[in-house]
Design an enzyme around this catalytic site. Structure first.
Site, PDB file in Angstrom:
ATOM      1  N   THR A   1       0.835  -1.202   0.000  1.00 55.75           N
ATOM      2  CA  THR A   1       0.000   0.000   0.000  1.00 55.75           C
ATOM      3  C   THR A   1       0.866   1.247   0.000  1.00 55.75           C
ATOM      4  O   THR A   1       2.004   1.232   0.459  1.00 55.75           O
ATOM      5  CB  THR A   1      -0.933   0.037   1.227  1.00 55.75           C
TER       6      THR A   1
ATOM      7  N   GLU B   1      -4.490   4.362   3.248  1.00 60.17           N
ATOM      8  CA  GLU B   1      -3.553   3.461   2.593  1.00 60.17           C
ATOM      9  C   GLU B   1      -4.180   2.967   1.294  1.00 60.17           C
ATOM     10  O   GLU B   1      -5.256   2.375   1.298  1.00 60.17           O
ATOM     11  CB  GLU B   1      -3.204   2.291   3.499  1.00 60.17           C
TER      12      GLU B   1
END
Length: 204
Positions: A69, A133
């Site tokens: 991420t 994220e």
């Protein structure tokens, strides 16, 4: 089948007080999750535009979960946290291939790709700070910390949950990806891949 959400409290509001524990995901509930969520075209507060230089996070997405991420800086969050609740969302994202005047990523890395993102505290890891994220659904060959990332958030998938195991979390993440791709395949969502917010894209 589609599902919609009712906003109870924005993520920014939730950050102002002690939060109750997140619900724990159960396997039987996962089996009943819909394969597509939301209306046939984005509705307010979407689309939401986010951008910022990719920050170093905990490094857990790729190592622990097989889902790397990109963390956005804190100053990027209010555009979303002030109008949405915590949870998992979908949309499109683009990473700028250049940084400090040097091109360090491949051409295909700089294209617009589907993304799925988490806004919240990641209860499984017991984070203390609200984070956004973004998992860009593309196979990057190298890290892109410091590169600018632009994202258009188009819809909501599910609430933030806690898990009894890492394997259960991974199963939900994989389903989140499938749901995101299904949602983005609808014409009124797919057209945002060409939005002018992305570098090199024609205006709609």
């Amino acid at each position: 089948m589609t599902v919609t959400k009712q906003l109870v409290e924005t993520a920014a509001e939730a950050a102002l007080h002690d939060r109750p524990p997140a619900p724990i995901s159960k396997g039987d509930a996962r089996a009943q999750r819909p394969e597509i969520t939301g209306p046939d075209s984005p509705e307010a507060p979407f689309p939401i535009i986010l951008s910022g230089a990719v920050q170093r996070g905990f490094g857990r997405g790729g190592k622990d979960l097989g889902c790397p991420t990109a963390n956005l800086p804190n100053e990027s969050l209010p555009a979303m946290s002030s109008v949405t609740q915590t949870g998992v969302y979908y949309g499109y994202a683009q990473v700028t291939p250049t940084m400090d005047g040097e091109t360090t990523l491949r051409d295909e890395d700089g294209r617009v790709h589907p993304m799925v993102m988490s806004l919240g505290w990641n209860p499984f890891y017991k984070n203390k700070q609200l984070t956004a994220e973004i998992h860009v659904m593309h196979d990057f060959q190298k890290d892109f910390y410091g590169h600018n990332l632009r994202a258009i958030v188009l819809g909501y998938i599910r609430p933030e949950l806690d898990y009894v195991s890492r394997e259960a979390l991974i199963e939900d993440i994989e389903m989140d990806k499938r749901v995101a791709l299904n949602c983005l395949a609808r014409p009124e969502y797919e057209k945002y891949k060409q939005d002018s917010v992305f570098a090199g894209q024609p205006k709609l």
